[in-house]
Design an enzyme around this catalytic site. Sequence first.
Site, PDB file in Angstrom:
ATOM      1  N   CYS A  61     -67.889 -15.362 -35.731  1.00 27.64           N
ATOM      2  CA  CYS A  61     -67.365 -16.857 -35.420  1.00 27.64           C
ATOM      3  C   CYS A  61     -68.844 -17.688 -35.331  1.00 27.64           C
ATOM      4  CB  CYS A  61     -66.690 -16.735 -34.289  1.00 27.64           C
ATOM      5  SG  CYS A  61     -66.269 -18.574 -33.610  1.00 27.64           S
ATOM      6  N   CYS A  86     -68.775 -19.967 -32.272  1.00 27.25           N
ATOM      7  CA  CYS A  86     -69.028 -18.918 -30.904  1.00 27.25           C
ATOM      8  C   CYS A  86     -70.486 -18.807 -30.627  1.00 27.25           C
ATOM      9  CB  CYS A  86     -68.193 -17.663 -31.029  1.00 27.25           C
ATOM     10  SG  CYS A  86     -66.599 -17.801 -31.470  1.00 27.25           S
TER      11      CYS A  86
END
Length: 107
Positions: free
Chosen positions: A32, A35
């Site tokens: 991600c 993230c």
Amino acid sequence: MSQVLHTTDATFEADVLKSDLPVLVDFWAPWCGPCKMIAPVLDELAPAFDGKAKIVKINVDENQGVAAQYGVRSIPTLLLVKNGQVVGTQVGALPKGQLAAFINQHL
């Protein structure tokens, strides 16, 4: 060394729900992009909240039980848990100032 803790489905209750301090839980995964963007921000914030709040990360790829339990559909999802209850939810990456304010409003 990072003060950000890593939890799992197995340790979530002890690390988060039974914590004496409010806990910011970061639901993330290695693939991600956003993230990865907030990871260093969380590392910077952790010492600032030492003794006031904990920052805990949980990898949703490896720990799908807790993610499902809290209805996490997109990551990063940040939950603020206080006394075992979710008191705040934030989906998506935030700049450091907004992230600090999100934690502070629940201390």
